[in-house]
Write a protein that holds these residues in place. Structure first.
Motif, PDB file in Angstrom:
ATOM      1  N   THR A 100       0.827  -1.219   0.000  1.00 13.31           N
ATOM      2  CA  THR A 100       0.000   0.000   0.000  1.00 13.31           C
ATOM      3  C   THR A 100       0.861   1.270   0.000  1.00 13.31           C
ATOM      4  O   THR A 100       0.346   2.355  -0.233  1.00 13.31           O
ATOM      5  N   TRP A 101       2.172   1.123   0.233  1.00 13.08           N
ATOM      6  CA  TRP A 101       3.039   2.317   0.161  1.00 13.08           C
ATOM      7  C   TRP A 101       3.074   2.871  -1.267  1.00 13.08           C
ATOM      8  O   TRP A 101       3.248   4.060  -1.453  1.00 13.08           O
ATOM      9  N   SER A 102       2.941   1.989  -2.278  1.00 10.42           N
ATOM     10  CA  SER A 102       2.755   2.515  -3.644  1.00 10.42           C
ATOM     11  C   SER A 102       1.426   1.975  -4.172  1.00 10.42           C
ATOM     12  O   SER A 102       0.395   2.280  -3.596  1.00 10.42           O
ATOM     13  N   ASP A 103       1.438   1.163  -5.227  1.00  7.44           N
ATOM     14  CA  ASP A 103       0.147   0.778  -5.819  1.00  7.44           C
ATOM     15  C   ASP A 103      -0.321  -0.619  -5.437  1.00  7.44           C
ATOM     16  O   ASP A 103      -1.213  -1.165  -6.084  1.00  7.44           O
ATOM     17  N   GLY A 104       0.265  -1.214  -4.395  1.00  8.49           N
ATOM     18  CA  GLY A 104      -0.199  -2.517  -3.938  1.00  8.49           C
ATOM     19  C   GLY A 104      -1.475  -2.397  -3.114  1.00  8.49           C
ATOM     20  O   GLY A 104      -1.823  -1.313  -2.652  1.00  8.49           O
ATOM     21  N   LYS A 105      -2.167  -3.526  -2.942  1.00 13.11           N
ATOM     22  CA  LYS A 105      -3.442  -3.514  -2.207  1.00 13.11           C
ATOM     23  C   LYS A 105      -3.289  -3.963  -0.755  1.00 13.11           C
ATOM     24  O   LYS A 105      -4.205  -3.816   0.036  1.00 13.11           O
ATOM     25  N   ASN A 106      -2.151  -4.575  -0.414  1.00 12.82           N
ATOM     26  CA  ASN A 106      -1.964  -5.072   0.947  1.00 12.82           C
ATOM     27  C   ASN A 106      -0.799  -4.370   1.641  1.00 12.82           C
ATOM     28  O   ASN A 106       0.107  -3.862   0.991  1.00 12.82           O
ATOM     29  N   THR A 107      -0.848  -4.398   2.965  1.00 13.10           N
ATOM     30  CA  THR A 107       0.214  -3.756   3.743  1.00 13.10           C
ATOM     31  C   THR A 107       1.478  -4.612   3.704  1.00 13.10           C
ATOM     32  O   THR A 107       1.450  -5.780   3.304  1.00 13.10           O
ATOM     33  N   ILE A 108       2.563  -4.013   4.153  1.00 16.51           N
ATOM     34  CA  ILE A 108       3.829  -4.740   4.220  1.00 16.51           C
ATOM     35  C   ILE A 108       3.668  -5.978   5.101  1.00 16.51           C
ATOM     36  O   ILE A 108       4.115  -7.075   4.756  1.00 16.51           O
ATOM     37  N   GLU A 109       2.998  -5.804   6.225  1.00 20.07           N
ATOM     38  CA  GLU A 109       2.853  -6.929   7.142  1.00 20.07           C
ATOM     39  C   GLU A 109       2.015  -8.049   6.509  1.00 20.07           C
ATOM     40  O   GLU A 109       2.326  -9.228   6.651  1.00 20.07           O
ATOM     41  N   GLU A 110       0.961  -7.665   5.790  1.00 17.70           N
ATOM     42  CA  GLU A 110       0.139  -8.690   5.125  1.00 17.70           C
ATOM     43  C   GLU A 110       0.959  -9.438   4.062  1.00 17.70           C
ATOM     44  O   GLU A 110       0.839 -10.659   3.915  1.00 17.70           O
ATOM     45  N   MET A 111       1.779  -8.697   3.338  1.00 10.63           N
ATOM     46  CA  MET A 111       2.629  -9.345   2.334  1.00 10.63           C
ATOM     47  C   MET A 111       3.619 -10.287   3.032  1.00 10.63           C
ATOM     48  O   MET A 111       3.867 -11.396   2.570  1.00 10.63           O
ATOM     49  N   LEU A 112       4.155  -9.829   4.150  1.00  9.55           N
ATOM     50  CA  LEU A 112       5.106 -10.663   4.897  1.00  9.55           C
ATOM     51  C   LEU A 112       4.445 -11.963   5.338  1.00  9.55           C
ATOM     52  O   LEU A 112       5.006 -13.060   5.152  1.00  9.55           O
ATOM     53  N   GLU A 113       3.269 -11.833   5.913  1.00  4.39           N
ATOM     54  CA  GLU A 113       2.601 -13.042   6.417  1.00  4.39           C
ATOM     55  C   GLU A 113       2.283 -14.014   5.277  1.00  4.39           C
ATOM     56  O   GLU A 113       2.413 -15.233   5.433  1.00  4.39           O
ATOM     57  N   ALA A 114       1.895 -13.454   4.129  1.00  2.00           N
ATOM     58  CA  ALA A 114       1.580 -14.316   2.984  1.00  2.00           C
ATOM     59  C   ALA A 114       2.841 -15.009   2.462  1.00  2.00           C
ATOM     60  O   ALA A 114       2.803 -16.182   2.082  1.00  2.00           O
ATOM     61  N   CYS A 115       3.964 -14.292   2.451  1.00  2.00           N
ATOM     62  CA  CYS A 115       5.228 -14.902   2.002  1.00  2.00           C
ATOM     63  C   CYS A 115       5.671 -15.984   2.991  1.00  2.00           C
ATOM     64  O   CYS A 115       6.137 -17.056   2.592  1.00  2.00           O
ATOM     65  N   ALA A 116       5.521 -15.681   4.269  1.00  2.00           N
ATOM     66  CA  ALA A 116       5.909 -16.653   5.299  1.00  2.00           C
ATOM     67  C   ALA A 116       5.051 -17.911   5.182  1.00  2.00           C
ATOM     68  O   ALA A 116       5.538 -19.033   5.314  1.00  2.00           O
ATOM     69  N   ALA A 117       3.761 -17.716   4.878  1.00  2.00           N
ATOM     70  CA  ALA A 117       2.847 -18.859   4.763  1.00  2.00           C
ATOM     71  C   ALA A 117       3.261 -19.762   3.603  1.00  2.00           C
ATOM     72  O   ALA A 117       2.936 -20.947   3.578  1.00  2.00           O
ATOM     73  N   LYS A 118       3.978 -19.203   2.634  1.00  2.00           N
ATOM     74  CA  LYS A 118       4.465 -20.013   1.520  1.00  2.00           C
ATOM     75  C   LYS A 118       5.729 -20.767   1.893  1.00  2.00           C
ATOM     76  O   LYS A 118       6.248 -21.540   1.094  1.00  2.00           O
ATOM     77  N   GLY A 119       6.249 -20.496   3.061  1.00  2.00           N
ATOM     78  CA  GLY A 119       7.470 -21.163   3.484  1.00  2.00           C
ATOM     79  C   GLY A 119       8.720 -20.481   2.952  1.00  2.00           C
ATOM     80  O   GLY A 119       9.817 -21.051   3.001  1.00  2.00           O
ATOM     81  N   TYR A 120       8.585 -19.271   2.456  1.00  2.00           N
ATOM     82  CA  TYR A 120       9.770 -18.548   1.961  1.00  2.00           C
ATOM     83  C   TYR A 120      10.697 -18.182   3.115  1.00  2.00           C
ATOM     84  O   TYR A 120      10.253 -17.966   4.247  1.00  2.00           O
ATOM     85  N   GLU A 121      11.984 -18.076   2.782  1.00  2.00           N
ATOM     86  CA  GLU A 121      12.962 -17.635   3.778  1.00  2.00           C
ATOM     87  C   GLU A 121      13.126 -16.128   3.765  1.00  2.00           C
ATOM     88  O   GLU A 121      13.612 -15.529   4.713  1.00  2.00           O
TER      89      GLU A 121
END
Ligand code: DGT
Ligand code: CA
Ligand code: ZN
Length: 585
Positions: free
Chosen positions: A358-379
């Motif tokens: 959401t800092w530019s043209d995304g729809k989710n916050t940084i934290e939401e993106m983080l949680e989604a990446c973590a849920a994928k098992g990314y490092e």
């Protein structure tokens, strides 16, 4: 002609009659008949063959029964010729556009002499349609959009992800076909080509008739081109063509191999077979016996393989070759030499290096993106919001970027499960300079640089612009290098080879943007990048958490480029990744 197709023609006649201004009862009669035919479980063609009386069906009178008979026997209707004297038949196409329909088609034809989609596009673009009574600006915009998607379909190739949206429900539906034993999609779809012209489905069934019947009765079918025996072709409502071939279990593997293609791969395989005294076809692999072979018997000779695809390749002394490699780009020779690549898979991906919040043209916050990446098992993942030149995306200047870092540090402090890399997708300005101050660039963990403007520079200027940007010591990844949007915007013109060489020289990775509308770089360019020794990253460019799932399309394209995990930076674990993108210079 199948019932659905007959119903379609009856609806078309009703639309034309409506345009003509015919008696509403007459129009209604055709529409009612269309619904009855569409819903009837027995094919009209079969009823006629059995000498059944169609007028026994509700809503089918003597005239319409005659028309149905004519359609089944000849495939056309002579009544259309007489209607054509009053109303151009090309208006039918107009009535099928979402937002048009017979009434509007008639108004457009009468007021603006619109007979074809081309005519309609012209008057829409001139703004004439908004002025018409009963239309208005909103309708005009809607029609323009409908024409746009109509044109895209006309281009003939559907983007893979779009095709998937249509094919997956069809496959789900087909799995319920009576007596179906197995089903696979072959063709370019299975090879994961970025676009497909049509969809080739293969099935095993002892009795093909009910399976074919099930296929042509799929509710999304617009027209049935062919629907008998073991081969069917339908056009879906979207315009995508789907073919079904029903084969016996004995030759399923051979058919799957043949219809997966590509044609060029099949030619290469067949050449090899000939040198071994074998003949390979959609029916199997056969030992050629010069004395007894009958030229026109596809089953002559001793069949040594056909049941499974593995078996077909093994019969030719080859290991199984992944569908993504079957483009005649050296895969048969590599298979012969036992040096096929160990292709990467989605599981090899350890992080995502381009996304927006959401800092530019995304729809989710940084934290939401983080949680989604973590849920994928990314490092790890990189937060790459836009820079200020992209004002319409809310791109960040130095001031706001600093504020963003405060939030990044805060979010990271609350989440130790994944590493959040401080990053930015920095615009490459027209002169090749970067859209962020050096002292800020230096503080980022990884810098992605991308072109978002002036796609039309002359090739030599464009090349110079990109290479200049890559030579900046902070630049680490070149985002969506060619800027193409599949079926929408052509790639920029520049010297791709020179840019890939610069990638090696300046140690800048090139991105494979996984978004199915981009897939940029494309497969052949990625192969070349690998050959030159350039580093590659695969990133989703997600603007929402669910777009992180698009990674699979990037992986498909990477496999088509023969990429192994070692070729892709974001297959590296965190430590090695940070070393690769931040160290070494
Ligand atoms: P597309 O539909 O243009 O996206 O690409 P494909 O590869 O799905 O092509 P398509 O649908 O025309 O045919 C499916 C496969 O059938 C093709 O990949 C290989 C095989 N095939 C079709 N025609 C021929 C042919 O004339 N010779 C050979 N060797 N194979 C063919
Ligand atoms: Ca195809
Ligand atoms: Zn971008």
């Amino acid at each position: 002609m199948e019932n659905l197709e007959i119903a379609r023609v009856l609806d078309d006649v009703a639309s034309l009659l409506e345009i003509q201004g015919a008696n509403p009862f007459r129009i209604r009669a055709y529409q009612n008949a269309a619904r009855v035919v569409e819903a009837h479980s027995v094919a009209m063609r079969k009823m006629l063959a059995d000498h059944e009386d169609l007028t026994a069906l509700p809503g089918i009178g003597k005239d319409i029964a005659k028309y149905i008979t004519e359609l089944v026997e000849t495939g056309t209707l002579s009544v259309l010729e007489s209607i054509a004297k009053d109303v151009p038949l090309s208006l039918i196409e107009l009535t099928r556009l979402p937002g048009v329909g017979p009434k509007k088609a008639r108004a457009l034809w009468e007021a603006l002499d619109v007979k074809t989609i081309d005519d309609l596009e012209r008057v829409v673009k001139a703004g004439d349609v908004a002025e018409l009574k009963g239309f208005g600006k909103k309708t005009q915009d809607k029609i323009l959009k409908a024409i746009g998607s109509y044109r895209k379909r006309q281009q003939g190739r559907t983007r893979l992800a779009d095709a998937e949206q249509l094919v997956e429900p069809l496959i789900g539906y087909m799995r319920a076909a009576p007596g179906l034993e197995q089903l696979d999609v072959a063709g370019s779809y299975r090879r994961r080509r970025e676009t497909v012209r049509d969809v080739d489905i293969l099935a095993i069934a002892d009795d093909p008739i009910p399976v074919m019947e099930h296929f042509v009765n799929y509710p999304e079918v617009r027209s049935v081109e062919k629907g008998g025996g073991t081969r069917g072709t339908v056009i879906l409502a979207s315009g995508l063509q789907a073919d079904l071939r029903i084969v016996s279990a004995d030759s399923y593997g051979a058919a799957l191999q043949y219809f997966t293609g590509s044609k060029e791969h099949n030619v290469a395989v067949r050449k090899r077979a000939v040198t071994m005294g074998l003949r390979v076809s959609e029916y199997g692999v056969f030992e050629v016996d010069e004395d007894t072979d009958e030229a026109d018997d596809p089953f002559s000779g001793n069949r040594i393989a056909g049941k499974s695809e593995e078996e077909v390749y093994v019969a030719m002394g080859l290991p199984w070759i992944a569908p993504e490699l079957r483009e005649d780009r050296g895969e048969v020779a590599a298979a012969e030499d036992g040096c096929l690549p160990s292709l990467m898979t989605l599981e090899d991906v350890k992080g995502d290096l381009q996304m927006h919040s959401t800092w530019s043209d995304g729809k989710n916050t940084i934290e939401e993106m983080l949680e989604a990446c973590a849920a994928k098992g990314y490092e790890y993942f990189a937060m790459t919001d836009h820079s200020k030149a992209l004002a319409m995306t809310g791109g960040l200047d130095a001031e706001r970027l600093k504020n963003q870092w405060v939030e990044i540090e805060d979010v990271q402090a609350r989440h130790s499960e994944i590493r959040l890399l401080k990053s930015m997708e920095v615009d490459i300005l027209a002169d090749g300079s970067l859209d962020l101050e050096d002292e800020m660039l230096e503080q980022l963990d990884v810098v992605v640089i991308s072109v978002h403007s002036r796609f039309d520079l002359p090739s030599t200027d464009q090349t110079k612009r990109i290479v200049t940007a890559m030579s900046h010591p902070a630049a680490r990844i070149l985002g969506h290098p060619t800027g193409r949007l599949i079926n929408v915007r052509d790639p920029m013109e520049f010297d791709v080879d020179a840019v890939l060489q610069a990638a090696v020289e300046f140690d800048v990775a090139v991105e494979l943007n996984a978004h199915p509308n981009r897939l940029d770089l494309r497969d052949t360019h990625l192969m070349h990048a690998k050959e030159l020794g350039a580093k590659i990253v695969i990133s989703t460019d997600a603007h929402r958490t669910d777009e992180l799932d698009l990674m699979c399309y990037g992986v498909d394209q990477a496999r088509r480029a023969w990429l192994e995990p070692a070729d892709v930076l974001n297959c590296l674990p965190l430590q090695e990744l940070t070393q690769a993108v931040t160290g070494g210079r």
